[in-house]
Scaffold this active site. Structure first.
Site, PDB file in Angstrom:
ATOM      1  N   ALA A   1       0.801  -1.241   0.015  1.00 60.37           N
ATOM      2  CA  ALA A   1       0.096  -0.021   0.111  1.00 60.37           C
ATOM      3  C   ALA A   1       0.704   1.219   0.063  1.00 60.37           C
ATOM      4  CB  ALA A   1      -0.791   0.013   1.271  1.00 60.37           C
TER       5      ALA A   1
ATOM      6  N   ASN B   1       2.815  -4.209   7.936  1.00 58.01           N
ATOM      7  CA  ASN B   1       3.802  -4.816   6.997  1.00 58.01           C
ATOM      8  C   ASN B   1       4.650  -3.734   6.268  1.00 58.01           C
ATOM      9  OD1 ASN B   1       3.801  -7.968   7.199  1.00 58.01           O
ATOM     10  ND2 ASN B   1       1.748  -7.693   6.883  1.00 58.01           N
TER      11      ASN B   1
ATOM     12  N   HIS C   1      -0.829   6.360   4.956  1.00 57.72           N
ATOM     13  CA  HIS C   1       0.464   6.116   5.331  1.00 57.72           C
ATOM     14  C   HIS C   1       1.496   7.353   4.830  1.00 57.72           C
ATOM     15  CE1 HIS C   1      -0.609   2.039   6.175  1.00 57.72           C
ATOM     16  NE2 HIS C   1      -0.937   1.784   5.062  1.00 57.72           N
TER      17      HIS C   1
END
EC number: 1.4.1.21
Length: 266
Positions: free
Chosen positions: A133, A196, A226
């Site tokens: 992502a 992750n 993020h």
């Protein structure tokens, strides 16, 4: 180019994306020959989707990792969990299969990381870490090679995505709160399947111990955001990625597989 054989461990939504990419012709240099999942029906479902592509060699849904490895696929996609990568990685690499993994969090364990590196080197195999992502691995890695740097990873999530973790409280449904602050090693220990990408960014830069990580829970938040910041004396890079669903992770696997066989690599 010779067709590469492919297998999948973990047959959920992300495996479905890979299957659809095969069916639509986005992965013409691959043939899926085996699937494995903790729930056999899921493995059988993915296998049934792609079998019409090669009816003479149908894709086999497997009941164990050993059965999957016996097929000797050129590449194995791991889309299950860090625990699955721990179980799969060394036997697969010794078996001559390359790995494409989303469960990068397992590599926060330095001993496991070194064992994977040694095993892959000794058996002329490789472990491909997909972007999932996030993005920017190229610039992150380049900065860390160029000179000393610092790195941080901040993520914003829905409180519902934190249920069944040690930090979850009902008050998070109505109150924004930073629920974790530490390094990437701390983060993956608390959230084995949810950060992750933080470990991936740390491996590309300063390592799991030195990557600063924070996790913020926001009521009614949809998706994940993020923000990665890497700073050195000469370069300041910020990668800020929002994704409404986890689909981007599955498509990052497709992109990695295309790069492996493409004459021009992005």
């Amino acid at each position: 180019m010779n067709t590469k054989t492919l297998a999948i461990v973990g047959c959920g939504k992300l495996a479905q994306i890979v299957a659809e990419a095969l069916i639509s012709g986005l992965l013409p240099n691959y043939q899926l020959i085996g699937t494995y999942s903790r729930t056999f029906e899921k493995a059988a479902h993915i296998a049934a989707l792609v079998t019409p592509l090669h009816p003479d060699v149908p894709c086999k849904p497997c009941t164990s990792i050993a059965d999957l490895l016996a097929l000797k696929p050129d590449y194995i996609i791991e889309a299950a969990s860090p625990a699955s990568l721990r179980e799969l990685a060394l036997p697969a690499l010794k078996n001559g299969s390359n790995l494409v993994t989303l469960s990068i969090g397992a590599l926060a364990d330095t001993d496991f990381y070194e064992a994977v590196k040694k095993t892959a080197s000794e058996n002329n195999t490789r472990l491909h870490l997909v972007s999932g992502a996030i993005g920017g691995f190229d610039v992150m890695r380049t900065i860390s090679l160029m000179e000393s740097c610092t790195a941080s990873f901040d993520t914003e999530k829905s409180p519902n995505s934190l249920k069944n973790t040690p930090v979850y409280e009902e008050s998070l449904q109505t109150e924004q709160r930073r629920v974790m602050e530490g390094n990437a090693k701390d983060a993956i220990a608390l959230f084995p399947s949810k950060v992750n990408v933080a470990v991936a960014a740390s491996l590309a830069t300063v390592g799991p111990t030195d990557m600063k990580v924070s996790v913020t829970s926001t009521p009614d938040y949809v998706g994940d955001r993020h923000r990665i910041e890497v700073q050195s004396e000469q370069v300041h890079a910020v990668m800020d990625v929002y994704s409404k669903t986890s689909q981007i992770a599955g498509w990052s696997v497709v992109n990695t597989l295309r790069n492996i066989t493409s004459p021009i690599v992005f």
